[in-house]
Design an enzyme around this catalytic site. Structure first.
Site, PDB file in Angstrom:
ATOM      1  N   HIS A 101       8.624  -4.082   9.603  1.00  0.00           N
ATOM      2  CA  HIS A 101       8.423  -3.304   8.512  1.00  0.00           C
ATOM      3  C   HIS A 101       9.012  -1.909   8.400  1.00  0.00           C
ATOM      4  O   HIS A 101       8.553  -0.790   8.315  1.00  0.00           O
ATOM      5  CB  HIS A 101       6.813  -2.907   8.592  1.00  0.00           C
ATOM      6  CG  HIS A 101       5.963  -3.976   8.100  1.00  0.00           C
ATOM      7  ND1 HIS A 101       6.154  -4.442   6.712  1.00  0.00           N
ATOM      8  CD2 HIS A 101       4.917  -4.567   8.686  1.00  0.00           C
ATOM      9  CE1 HIS A 101       5.015  -5.370   6.581  1.00  0.00           C
ATOM     10  NE2 HIS A 101       4.256  -5.559   7.766  1.00  0.00           N
ATOM     11  N   ASP A 127       8.384 -10.410   8.500  1.00  0.00           N
ATOM     12  CA  ASP A 127       8.180  -8.858   7.911  1.00  0.00           C
ATOM     13  C   ASP A 127       8.840  -7.989   8.423  1.00  0.00           C
ATOM     14  O   ASP A 127       8.640  -7.000   9.315  1.00  0.00           O
ATOM     15  CB  ASP A 127       6.604  -8.474   8.336  1.00  0.00           C
ATOM     16  CG  ASP A 127       5.694  -9.141   7.310  1.00  0.00           C
ATOM     17  OD1 ASP A 127       5.973  -9.813   6.341  1.00  0.00           O
ATOM     18  OD2 ASP A 127       4.447  -8.708   7.275  1.00  0.00           O
ATOM     19  N   HIS A 160       6.174 -10.657   3.414  1.00  0.00           N
ATOM     20  CA  HIS A 160       6.929  -9.411   2.759  1.00  0.00           C
ATOM     21  C   HIS A 160       8.335  -9.791   2.344  1.00  0.00           C
ATOM     22  O   HIS A 160       9.113  -9.149   1.791  1.00  0.00           O
ATOM     23  CB  HIS A 160       6.987  -8.218   3.832  1.00  0.00           C
ATOM     24  CG  HIS A 160       5.629  -7.450   3.449  1.00  0.00           C
ATOM     25  ND1 HIS A 160       5.444  -6.315   2.497  1.00  0.00           N
ATOM     26  CD2 HIS A 160       4.294  -7.437   4.037  1.00  0.00           C
ATOM     27  CE1 HIS A 160       4.288  -5.931   2.529  1.00  0.00           C
ATOM     28  NE2 HIS A 160       3.688  -6.693   3.385  1.00  0.00           N
TER      29      HIS A 160
END
Length: 524
Positions: A101, A127, A160
Site C-alpha cells: 500500500h 496491493d 487495488h
C-alpha cells in the site's frame, strides 16, 4: 602638464553564489529532495540492465526518474508478467509478503528483514498501491526487481491493482502529480497482466483475497481470463476481494459462503469451505493477504486432517496509514518449515493529505482573518446608519435593508466559524479526512463548529458506530479503533453503473442462497 586622472573606484564584488537547495530548510536533518531526474544512461547500463541500487538510492531520497524511463520500466516489467500463467507455480525456499500500500520506506525494511532479492526468492500477494503516498516508487522498484529477477521474484494482483480503486483512492492522483497520466495508464495496463494466484511447492494456494463459490479446482483458476479490469462479481472478483468469516473455525452455520457485508461485494468463506477446497485439491493451506493484522499475520484454525493451519493471512504494511500501530510480517518457507518474521515501521517523509501543498494548507488561517475583518466592517453599522440613504430602497422597507445586512453578517460569521474550526482542529480534520474514502469531510461538519466535528460520521452506515464519539483532541491509540474508523474504506467504492451494482448484490445473495443456503455471518 596635464592634471592626473582621478582614481577609478574599484568594481563592486560579485554577488555571493545562491545557497545550495535545502540550505535554508528549517529542519536541517531532513535533506532536500533531488531535483535531477534520472536519465536512461543512469538507470540502465550499456546492456540495458537496470542499475537497481542507483534507482533505490534515488527513490529513497524522494527523487524521480524521467517519464520515459518510468514508462520503460513499467512496460518491460509488464511484458514479463504477460508471459506468466494466470496461476504461477513457485518453489521453496521462498519469502511470501502481503499488502504494501504505497509504504515504500517500509518496503525497504521488508527487504532488509526478508533478505536481498538477489539471493532470496519472493512472492508478493498484491496491493502495492493506494492509501500510502509512495505508491509509484513501490511500483517502479518492484518492476525493476521483476526485470532483474524474473524467475525468483513473483508479483500477484491485489484488489487495488485496478482502475476503479486507484481512481477512487490516491494512486491516480499521485501519478499525475509526480509524473503524468501516461504513467498511470501504463501502470493500469501492467496491472492487467499480473497473475491471480500461485501454487507454492504443490502445497499452498497463494492468493490476495481467498476462495470463490465458482472455483472448485485449481484448473478453474488456470482457465480464468485475467487480462482485464476486475469485474464487480464472479470468480476473478472473489479471488481478489473475499474474506474469511469473522467466526472462522467456530461457525454456527455450516454454509460455505455468505455475502461479504464488509466489502460490499464478493463473499465470506468459512472453515468448512476452506477444508473442503484443500482436501479436493490435495493442498495443505491457503496463504492470503487483504486484511490488516495487529501482529502482521494470523494463523487460523488447523485442518483436522493435516494439523496445519487451514488459512494464513499475512500483512506487510507496518503502522498502516500511520494510525494502525500494527506490526508487519513476512512468511519464510524453507525445508518444510514456516517462519514468521515481524518488523516495525520506518521513518518516512511526510505528505499532507491528498498531496496538498503548504499554500492550500495555510488558506484556513488566511480565510479566518479575512472573514474576521469582513464581520468587523459590517458590524460597525448602527441602526441610525441603516435608516439613512433612501428608505424606499429594498422594497421600501428599512427593516428589509437591515435584515439583508444582518444575513450577510451571519453568512460571513458562518464562514469564519468554518475557517476557525479548520485552523484550530486541523489535526483532527486531517485524521478524519484520511479515514474517509474520498478524502473529504462529511457535509456540514465544519459549519456546525467543534461540537459537530466531534460527532462527525463518515459516509456509510457501517462506519457510524465506530466513529461516533471521535473527538478532536482524541488520538487513535489502538489497532481495533483504527480498523473500526477505517472500515468504510474496506468496501468496494460505488461504481458509475450503480444500478448494475444493486442488481449484482441481489444476484450474489441469490447465488449464495441457491448453491449454499442462507448462512448469516456477522461482519467484522
Amino acid at each position: 602638464m596635464a592634471a592626473p586622472e582621478p582614481a577609478r573606484a574599484a568594481p563592486p564584488p560579485p554577488p555571493p553564489p545562491p545557497p545550495p537547495p535545502g540550505a535554508d530548510r528549517v529542519v536541517k536533518a531532513v535533506p532536500f529532495p533531488p531535483t535531477h531526474r534520472l536519465t536512461s544512461e543512469e538507470v540502465f547500463d550499456l546492456d540495458g540492465i537496470p542499475r537497481v541500487d542507483v534507482l533505490k538510492n534515488h527513490l529513497v531520497k524522494e527523487g524521480r526518474v524521467d517519464e520515459e524511463i518510468a514508462l520503460r520500466i513499467i512496460n518491460e516489467g509488464a511484458a514479463i508478467l504477460r508471459r506468466e500463467k494466470t496461476m504461477i507455480e513457485v518453489e521453496a525456499p521462498i519469502t511470501v509478503c502481503g499488502d504494501i500500500h504505497g509504504q515504500f520506506f517500509d518496503l525497504m525494511k521488508l527487504f532488509e528483514v526478508g533478505g536481498s532479492p538477489a539471493n532470496t526468492r519472493y512472492l508478493f500477494l498484491g496491493d502495492y498501491v493506494d492509501r500510502g503516498y509512495f505508491s509509484i516508487e513501490c511500483v517502479l522498484y518492484l518492476w525493476v526487481l521483476k526485470i532483474l529477477y524474473p524467475s525468483t521474484l513473483f508479483l500477484l494482483r491485489g484488489n487495488h491493482e485496478c482502475r476503479h480503486l486507484t481512481e477512487y483512492f490516491t494512486f491516480k492522483q499521485e501519478c499525475k502529480i509526480k509524473y503524468s497520466e501516461r504513467v498511470y495508464e501504463a501502470c493500469m495496463e501492467a496491472f492487467d497482466s499480473l497473475p491471480l494466484a500461485a501454487l507454492l511447492n504443490q502445497q499452498f494456494l497463494c492468493v490476495h483475497g481467498g476462495l470463490s463459490p465458482e472455483i472448485h479446482t485449481l484448473d478453474d483458476i488456470r482457465r480464468l481470463d485475467r487480462f482485464k479490469e476486475p469485474p464487480a462479481f464472479g470468480p476473478m472478483c472473489d479471488l481478489l476481494w473475499s474474506d474469511p468469516s469473522e467466526d472462522f473455525g467456530n461457525e454456527k452455520s455450516q454454509e460455505h459462503f455468505s455475502h461479504n457485508t464488509v466489502r460490499g461485494c464478493s463473499y465470506f468463506y468459512n472453515y468448512p469451505a476452506v477444508c473442503e477446497f484443500l482436501q479436493n485439491n490435495n493442498l495443505l493451506s491457503i496463504i492470503r493477504a487483504h486484511e490488516a493484522q495487529d501482529a502482521g499475520y494470523r494463523m487460523y484454525r488447523k485442518s483436522q486432517t493435516t494439523g496445519f493451519p487451514s488459512l494464513i493471512t499475512i500483512f506487510s504494511a507496518p503502522n498502516y496509514l500511520d494510525v494502525y500501530n500494527n506490526k508487519a510480517a513476512v512468511l519464510k518457507y524453507e525445508n518444510n518449515v514456516m517462519n514468521i518474521r515481524q518488523f516495525n515501521c520506518s521513518p518516512h517523509p511526510y505528505w499532507l493529505p491528498n498531496f496538498m501543498d503548504v499554500f492550500t494548507w495555510s488558506l484556513p488561517f488566511v480565510g479566518e482573518k479575512v472573514t474576521e475583518m469582513l464581520v468587523n466592517v459590517l458590524s460597525i453599522c448602527s441602526d441610525d446608519e441603516l435608516m439613512t440613504e433612501g428608505e424606499d430602497q429594498f422594497d421600501g422597507s428599512a427593516a428589509a435593508r437591515k435584515e439583508i445586512i444582518r444575513n450577510k453578517i451571519r453568512a460571513i460569521g458562518k464562514m469564519a466559524r468554518v475557517f476557525s474550526v479548520l485552523r484550530e482542529e486541523s489535526e483532527s480534520v486531517l485524521t478524519l479526512k484520511g479515514l474517509t474514502p474520498t478524502g473529504m469531510l462529511p457535509s456540514g461538519v465544519l459549519a456546525g463548529g467543534r461540537q459537530t466535528l466531534q460527532s462527525a460520521t463518515v459516509e456509510a452506515i457501517e462506519a457510524e458506530k465506530a466513529i461516533r464519539g471521535f473527538s478532536p483532541p482524541h488520538r487513535i491509540c489502538s489497532f481495533e479503533e483504527a480498523k473500526g474508523l477505517d472500515r468504510i474504506n474496506e468496501r468496494m467504492p460505488p461504481r458509475k453503473d450503480a444500478v448494475q451494482q444493486d442488481g449484482f448484490n441481489s444476484l450474489n445473495t441469490a447465488h449464495a442462497t441457491e448453491n449454499h443456503g442462507t448462512g448469516n455471518h456477522t461482519a467484522q
